[in-house]
Design an enzyme around this catalytic site. Sequence first.
Site, PDB file in Angstrom:
ATOM      1  N   HIS A 269       0.838  -1.205   0.000  1.00 41.57           N
ATOM      2  CA  HIS A 269       0.000   0.000   0.000  1.00 41.57           C
ATOM      3  C   HIS A 269       0.880   1.266   0.000  1.00 41.57           C
ATOM      4  O   HIS A 269       0.730   2.139  -0.869  1.00 41.57           O
ATOM      5  CB  HIS A 269      -0.908  -0.016   1.235  1.00 41.57           C
ATOM      6  CG  HIS A 269      -1.789   1.182   1.375  1.00 41.57           C
ATOM      7  ND1 HIS A 269      -3.098   1.198   0.949  1.00 41.57           N
ATOM      8  CD2 HIS A 269      -1.566   2.423   1.877  1.00 41.57           C
ATOM      9  CE1 HIS A 269      -3.634   2.378   1.189  1.00 41.57           C
ATOM     10  NE2 HIS A 269      -2.716   3.153   1.762  1.00 41.57           N
ATOM     11  N   GLU A 270       1.801   1.335   0.929  1.00 43.49           N
ATOM     12  CA  GLU A 270       2.663   2.524   1.005  1.00 43.49           C
ATOM     13  C   GLU A 270       3.569   2.592  -0.227  1.00 43.49           C
ATOM     14  O   GLU A 270       3.882   3.674  -0.720  1.00 43.49           O
ATOM     15  CB  GLU A 270       3.501   2.517   2.291  1.00 43.49           C
ATOM     16  CG  GLU A 270       2.696   2.505   3.595  1.00 43.49           C
ATOM     17  CD  GLU A 270       1.653   3.616   3.709  1.00 43.49           C
ATOM     18  OE1 GLU A 270       1.888   4.709   3.149  1.00 43.49           O
ATOM     19  OE2 GLU A 270       0.598   3.393   4.347  1.00 43.49           O
ATOM     20  N   HIS A 273       1.726   4.449  -2.834  1.00 43.38           N
ATOM     21  CA  HIS A 273       1.832   5.899  -2.610  1.00 43.38           C
ATOM     22  C   HIS A 273       3.194   6.405  -3.090  1.00 43.38           C
ATOM     23  O   HIS A 273       3.314   7.454  -3.715  1.00 43.38           O
ATOM     24  CB  HIS A 273       1.707   6.216  -1.110  1.00 43.38           C
ATOM     25  CG  HIS A 273       0.304   6.199  -0.577  1.00 43.38           C
ATOM     26  ND1 HIS A 273      -0.705   6.961  -1.105  1.00 43.38           N
ATOM     27  CD2 HIS A 273      -0.257   5.529   0.474  1.00 43.38           C
ATOM     28  CE1 HIS A 273      -1.829   6.752  -0.401  1.00 43.38           C
ATOM     29  NE2 HIS A 273      -1.571   5.889   0.553  1.00 43.38           N
ATOM     30  N   GLU A 299      -5.066   7.671  -2.637  1.00 43.86           N
ATOM     31  CA  GLU A 299      -5.576   6.385  -2.157  1.00 43.86           C
ATOM     32  C   GLU A 299      -5.957   5.474  -3.320  1.00 43.86           C
ATOM     33  O   GLU A 299      -5.895   4.256  -3.205  1.00 43.86           O
ATOM     34  CB  GLU A 299      -6.778   6.584  -1.231  1.00 43.86           C
ATOM     35  CG  GLU A 299      -6.405   7.041   0.169  1.00 43.86           C
ATOM     36  CD  GLU A 299      -5.481   6.076   0.909  1.00 43.86           C
ATOM     37  OE1 GLU A 299      -5.793   4.874   0.984  1.00 43.86           O
ATOM     38  OE2 GLU A 299      -4.443   6.521   1.427  1.00 43.86           O
TER      39      GLU A 299
HETATM   40 ZN   LIG Z   1      -2.891   5.266   2.131  1.00 44.06          ZN
END
Ligand SMILES: [Zn+2]
Length: 503
Positions: A269-270, A273, A299
């Site tokens: 997830h990170e 980003h 997101e």
């Molecule tokens: Zn996030």
Amino acid sequence: MTKETQEKLNYILNASKEIETYNHACRILSYDQETICPVKGMETQGEVSAFLSNQAFKIAKDEKFTEAAEYLYEHKDELTEWDAALADQLHRTYIKEKNITPEKNMEISLVYNKAFVDWSKAREASDFSMFRESFKNVFEMNKEIIKLRDISAGGSVYNQLLDDYERDITTDVLDECFRKCKERLLPLLEKIMKSKKNIRRDFLDIEVTDEQQANIAKWLLETIDFDLERGAFTTSEHPFTNGLGKDDVRVTTHYYPNYFIGSMYSIIHEGGHALFEMLVPEENHEHFINGGKTMGMHESVSRLYENRIGRSKEFVSLIYPKVCEVFPQVMKDVSENELYEALNIVEPSLIRTEADELTYTFHVIIRYEIEKALFEGTLSIDDVPKVWNEKYNEYLGIEPENDREGVLQDVHWTFGFGYFPAYAIGNMYNAMYYNRMKNEIDINSLVSKGDFRTLNNWMAENVFKKADRLSPSEWIKEITGRTLTADDFLDYLEEKYTELYNL
Ligand SMILES: [Zn+2]
């Protein structure tokens, strides 16, 4: 461009460079504080950080700066696309902050700081009444901040708060998206709950070491083509990404000894980003427009990598041998398909951050409906915990036993309202652009082969490139030719979980 515009632009670019230098230093301090800074060093470091950010604040608040910035905004047609985007961003900040005096700014900080302290104590004691007063103060402060903006066409207070986190989003748009989510996901969830399908999960809580988790985290970052020469990773209490500068993007994860997939999926997830920050055009840095991305855009990308790609059969197939190699005690008799199924279990739960991708949207809907009712004046603050519990029961069939696992779980209401919907919108955006991407590149085959460079290049060219220069509605329209809809996301969930649970 006229001579005057050129002069103003030069002034703004030079001042922005100075502001960015202070902000860059603040980001490093913040990263340090969240990761390795010793407890006793925090206070002094906090003071250094406050000093530096105040220096940046003074430059941006200087009359010459705001005057030049407003001039550029009015002469945008003379500017390049990049500088026009900078003028837009500065104008938005100007409108938001022009009537906020330093005294008011201090008052706001005090309200939020006290709210954070009260919330922490209330959460510890699992007692909403200890947070109630601060909750009310934050609520009133949010209303006051909006009133201080002298824009006539801004719509209701709550719409303006929503707009602060995800520009162009209104309650009308959200009501429609969430109505569809409820209409299609509630029956799907009910079928899943009644399904006889047994998904094996006994291996998920087998104990692993930090070293094993660090090993797979680094490998996963390399797998998705995170550039370790332009980024780094370590651990923190709550995982986050910090884009420190052009060639320095840092991510963190958290190791749980009895939940190895937790850190694996937070690093993906990170990592998503981080790719977004790493793969924007260089000009964004030269023109200081990197802050143009919205929460929902960000997101959408992190959740694309974490869920749509990261929990797909192809990705599980790609990582399965490595997971077996790194965690032999966990994986000794677990098949590739058992790992895939375990990564996609659907189960109503009380804590938003631990929710699966199907039930997640309901956690957001519940918060949104409560916020909206508060601002419409149809819900009183005293009733928030009660309504919270009722809605969990209504949508997910479960109820918190106390405020700690209920209304007090998130930190967001210590500083404002309107933040949560961006989390759900991210899923809707990425489902929309995924449907275009799959027509242009063979996503499944690229993921199976681990060819993330090609996939990331598509993302850079089509999704990342203009994110800092466009509003979210312009951005999604440019990528997909359509306006925001929940349909693609709901199609995806129905198809995936109908197959997984043999519905
Ligand atoms: Zn996030």
